[in-house]
Design a protein around this motif. Structure first.
Motif, short mmCIF file in Angstrom:
data_model
loop_
_atom_site.label_atom_id
_atom_site.label_comp_id
_atom_site.label_asym_id
_atom_site.label_seq_id
_atom_site.Cartn_x
_atom_site.Cartn_y
_atom_site.Cartn_z
N VAL A 181 0.83 -1.21 0.00
CA VAL A 181 0.00 0.00 0.00
C VAL A 181 0.87 1.26 0.00
CG1 VAL A 181 -1.66 1.34 1.35
CG2 VAL A 181 -1.98 -1.11 1.08
N LEU A 182 1.93 1.25 0.80
CA LEU A 182 2.79 2.43 0.88
C LEU A 182 3.61 2.65 -0.39
CD1 LEU A 182 4.08 2.04 4.56
CD2 LEU A 182 2.49 3.77 3.69
N GLY A 183 3.71 1.62 -1.21
CA GLY A 183 4.47 1.76 -2.45
C GLY A 183 3.70 2.40 -3.58
N LYS A 184 2.42 2.70 -3.35
CA LYS A 184 1.57 3.32 -4.38
C LYS A 184 1.59 4.84 -4.24
CE LYS A 184 0.06 -0.82 -5.61
NZ LYS A 184 0.39 -1.44 -6.91
N PRO A 185 1.36 5.57 -5.33
CA PRO A 185 1.30 7.05 -5.24
C PRO A 185 0.08 7.51 -4.46
CG PRO A 185 0.70 6.29 -7.45
CD PRO A 185 1.22 5.10 -6.72
N VAL A 186 0.21 8.65 -3.79
CA VAL A 186 -0.86 9.20 -2.96
C VAL A 186 -1.74 10.12 -3.80
CG1 VAL A 186 -1.40 10.64 -0.96
CG2 VAL A 186 0.52 9.03 -0.87
N HIS A 187 -3.07 9.96 -3.64
CA HIS A 187 -4.04 10.79 -4.35
C HIS A 187 -4.82 11.63 -3.34
CE1 HIS A 187 -3.42 8.46 -8.08
NE2 HIS A 187 -3.36 7.40 -7.27
N ALA A 188 -5.40 12.72 -3.81
CA ALA A 188 -6.23 13.56 -2.95
C ALA A 188 -7.49 12.81 -2.54
CB ALA A 188 -6.61 14.85 -3.68
N LEU A 189 -7.91 13.00 -1.29
CA LEU A 189 -9.10 12.31 -0.78
C LEU A 189 -10.36 13.09 -1.13
CD1 LEU A 189 -6.85 10.85 0.84
CD2 LEU A 189 -8.42 10.80 2.78
N PRO A 190 -11.47 12.39 -1.35
CA PRO A 190 -12.74 13.08 -1.63
C PRO A 190 -13.16 13.98 -0.46
CG PRO A 190 -12.88 10.73 -2.14
CD PRO A 190 -11.60 10.92 -1.41
N GLN A 191 -13.85 15.06 -0.77
CA GLN A 191 -14.26 16.03 0.25
C GLN A 191 -15.77 16.04 0.48
OE1 GLN A 191 -11.76 17.94 1.92
NE2 GLN A 191 -10.56 16.38 0.83
N ASP A 192 -16.49 15.15 -0.17
CA ASP A 192 -17.95 15.21 -0.09
C ASP A 192 -18.51 14.62 1.20
OD1 ASP A 192 -17.04 12.75 -0.89
OD2 ASP A 192 -18.72 12.34 -2.24
N GLY A 193 -17.72 13.82 1.93
CA GLY A 193 -18.23 13.21 3.15
C GLY A 193 -17.48 13.64 4.39
N GLN A 255 -7.37 4.55 -3.91
CA GLN A 255 -8.58 5.27 -4.31
C GLN A 255 -9.84 4.44 -4.12
OE1 GLN A 255 -6.87 6.51 -8.33
NE2 GLN A 255 -7.71 8.48 -7.66
N THR A 256 -10.01 3.96 -2.89
CA THR A 256 -11.15 3.14 -2.54
C THR A 256 -11.94 3.83 -1.42
OG1 THR A 256 -11.82 0.92 -1.83
CG2 THR A 256 -9.80 1.81 -0.86
N ASP A 257 -12.92 3.14 -0.87
CA ASP A 257 -13.70 3.67 0.25
C ASP A 257 -13.94 2.54 1.24
OD1 ASP A 257 -15.64 2.08 -0.92
OD2 ASP A 257 -16.75 3.77 -1.76
N SER A 258 -14.76 2.81 2.27
CA SER A 258 -14.97 1.81 3.32
C SER A 258 -15.63 0.54 2.80
CB SER A 258 -15.81 2.41 4.45
OG SER A 258 -17.08 2.82 3.97
N GLU A 259 -16.46 0.67 1.78
CA GLU A 259 -17.15 -0.50 1.25
C GLU A 259 -16.26 -1.35 0.35
OE1 GLU A 259 -20.72 0.69 -0.66
OE2 GLU A 259 -21.68 1.41 1.18
N GLY A 260 -15.27 -0.71 -0.29
CA GLY A 260 -14.44 -1.44 -1.24
C GLY A 260 -13.01 -1.67 -0.80
N VAL A 261 -12.67 -1.29 0.46
CA VAL A 261 -11.27 -1.35 0.86
C VAL A 261 -10.75 -2.79 0.93
CG1 VAL A 261 -11.80 -1.30 3.35
CG2 VAL A 261 -9.58 -0.51 2.53
N ILE A 262 -11.55 -3.72 1.41
CA ILE A 262 -11.10 -5.11 1.50
C ILE A 262 -10.87 -5.68 0.11
CG2 ILE A 262 -11.68 -7.44 2.27
CD1 ILE A 262 -11.04 -5.49 4.52
N THR A 263 -11.80 -5.42 -0.81
CA THR A 263 -11.64 -5.87 -2.18
C THR A 263 -10.40 -5.27 -2.82
OG1 THR A 263 -14.04 -6.11 -2.42
CG2 THR A 263 -12.73 -6.02 -4.44
N ALA A 264 -10.13 -3.99 -2.53
CA ALA A 264 -8.95 -3.31 -3.08
C ALA A 264 -7.67 -3.97 -2.57
CB ALA A 264 -8.97 -1.83 -2.70
N LEU A 265 -7.64 -4.37 -1.31
CA LEU A 265 -6.46 -5.03 -0.76
C LEU A 265 -6.27 -6.42 -1.37
CD1 LEU A 265 -6.83 -4.06 3.02
CD2 LEU A 265 -5.16 -3.16 1.38
N VAL A 266 -7.37 -7.10 -1.64
CA VAL A 266 -7.29 -8.43 -2.26
C VAL A 266 -6.66 -8.36 -3.64
CG1 VAL A 266 -8.66 -10.34 -3.19
CG2 VAL A 266 -9.20 -9.42 -0.94
N THR A 267 -6.92 -7.27 -4.37
CA THR A 267 -6.43 -7.15 -5.74
C THR A 267 -4.94 -6.81 -5.83
OG1 THR A 267 -7.08 -4.81 -5.82
CG2 THR A 267 -8.69 -6.43 -6.58
N LEU A 268 -4.30 -6.53 -4.68
CA LEU A 268 -2.86 -6.30 -4.70
C LEU A 268 -2.12 -7.58 -5.07
CD1 LEU A 268 -2.52 -4.25 -1.37
CD2 LEU A 268 -2.22 -3.35 -3.69
#
Length: 440
Positions: A181-193, A255-268
């Motif tokens: 995770v730390l090896g990926k580039p950092v993106h700006a976080l959404p501000q809508d929530g 670039q995920t959220d609370s609902e997709g974070v586990i799935t995002a980690l699996v795809t690493l």
């Protein structure tokens, strides 16, 4: 613990409430146990929510450290209840509520533990489905329920297994995920929530404090008070900080959220393997909640063999997990926080300051109104600062808030967690100066 207590003569947990607990757990036993509890698939989910609440990587990480730090201190304080009195968590609260009065927090704790056990089994099955197939979900639910229930039947033996084997596998999997995770580039976080820094702290703290009502169930087996405090607060606190932080960073880099974070980690790369290790380790969270539900039930029916209670609770949680989805996790955490953060703040203040670590936890313990009123005051303080978003309930507290503050908003720096802790502890100490009937 109780007047009828006898020596168990065993290294396993007592089967009934009136048998003394063996003192077999060292600092390292408890550090690894609580570290395993703190390493959870809910960690990245909570961290992702914290990131959304702050809208900033660095504010999110700071909120995790502050919230988990506060929660760990409360957890450590609650842990000493067990090591000092030898009583499980809900029975130890007889020291402030009396035998009958302790029924109220016991019922609340049973409800939250059944809910947590169910949620743990659900998240295990969902993570397993992410690696395999949706059609196997029911198999993973049943399998997780069986393993967790078996561990709850033999809790001290399970602690030894976690210490000797799982902690090292989990550590390796954790390091791998962090490196990826730390090896990926950092993106700006959404501000809508974005809700703000202190609501994010409340969220992080609530996740840690949710284990305070369980702490004494295990630390009653601790060899010393220092080992109980340090092992629980450091073990769980450090692990929670790490895994909440993993969720915060994952939101920024994947670039995920609370609902997709586990799935995002699996795809690493090899993420499925690392998640599988954590998936297996997640069973100990369900085990902890099943066993602590049993210990809470023992405060009501202390003569019933805990093994049968554990089996019944395990079957119930597994059955519910087969029928329901994860639900509104955020509001569940806030509800837990609003009830148990002020409760254990009051208990800690009373135990260490007012009662000088001398609680009556016997079957004849009498009700004390002072800590009960202090708990109510702390609960109200939490709700006034953070009413939440539950329909009806939140509207009521928002209206009260507007009336008290003359329609001015609550200052953004005022966090519900530390506000309720300070208010609860002050109320407990000040009210505690009023002499109790037992002291006359």
């Amino acid at each position: 613990m109780a007047d009828t207590a006898v020596r168990s003569g065993t290294t396993e947990a007592p089967l009934v409430l009136t048998t003394d607990a063996p003192r077999t757990l060292s600092f390292f036993d408890q550090f690894t146990l609580w570290g395993n509890f703190g390493i959870s698939l809910f960690g990245p989910v909570t961290g992702a929510l914290v990131a959304a609440y702050t809208g900033s990587l660095w504010k999110g990480l700071l909120a995790v450290v502050v919230g988990c730090g506060i929660g760990a201190l409360v957890l450590g304080g609650a842990a000493v209840f067990g090591s000092q009195t030898g009583a499980p968590a809900m029975a130890s609260l007889r020291g402030i509520f009396g035998r009958r009065g302790s029924i109220a927090p016991t019922v609340l704790n049973i409800a939250q533990n059944v809910g947590w056990a169910t949620m743990e089994i659900i998240v295990i099955s969902q993570a397993a489905v992410a690696v395999t197939s949706e059609r196997w979900r029911w198999v993973f639910v049943v399998l997780a329920g069986i393993i967790a229930t078996t561990m709850a039947v033999r809790p001290l033996g399970s602690v030894k297994i976690l210490r000797k084997f799982m902690v090292w596998l989990v550590l390796a999997a954790s390091v791998y995920l962090f490196v990826q995770v730390l090896g990926k580039p950092v993106h700006a976080l959404p501000q809508d929530g974005v809700f703000g820094f202190w609501p994010a702290v409340d969220l992080a703290a609530a996740g840690v404090v949710s284990f305070a009502p369980l702490a004494a169930d295990y630390t009653r087996h601790s060899r010393t008070n220092k080992a109980a405090f340090a092992g629980s607060s450091l073990g769980y606190g450090l692990a929670a900080i790490g895994y909440y932080a993993l969720g915060v960073v994952a939101v920024a880099t994947l670039q995920t959220d609370s609902e997709g974070v586990i799935t995002a980690l699996v795809t690493l790369p090899a993420g499925a393997i690392a998640l599988f290790v954590l998936l297996v380790d997640e069973v100990d969270e369900a085990y902890a909640n099943i066993y602590s539900t049993t210990m809470a039930a023992h405060n009501l029916v202390g003569h019933v063999d805990r093994r049968w209670i554990s089996v019944g609770i395990g079957v119930l949680a597994t059955g519910i997990a087969l029928l329901v989805d994860l639900g509104n996790y955020t509001q569940f955490l806030y509800l837990i926080g609003s009830v148990f953060i002020p409760l254990f703040a009051v208990a800690i203040a009373d135990f260490f300051v007012v009662s000088k670590m001398r609680w009556d936890v016997s079957a004849t313990a009498k009700f004390r109104w002072q800590p009960t009123v202090a708990w109510l005051i702390g609960f109200v303080a939490y709700q006034l600062v953070n009413p939440g978003t539950v329909a009806g309930w939140s509207t009521f507290w928002t209206n009260v808030q507007q009336w008290l503050f003359n329609h001015h908003p609550v200052p953004t720096w005022l966090g519900a967690t530390y506000t309720s802790i300070v208010v609860s502890m002050l109320a407990a100490v000040l009210l505690g100066r009023i002499r109790r009937p037992l002291d006359n």
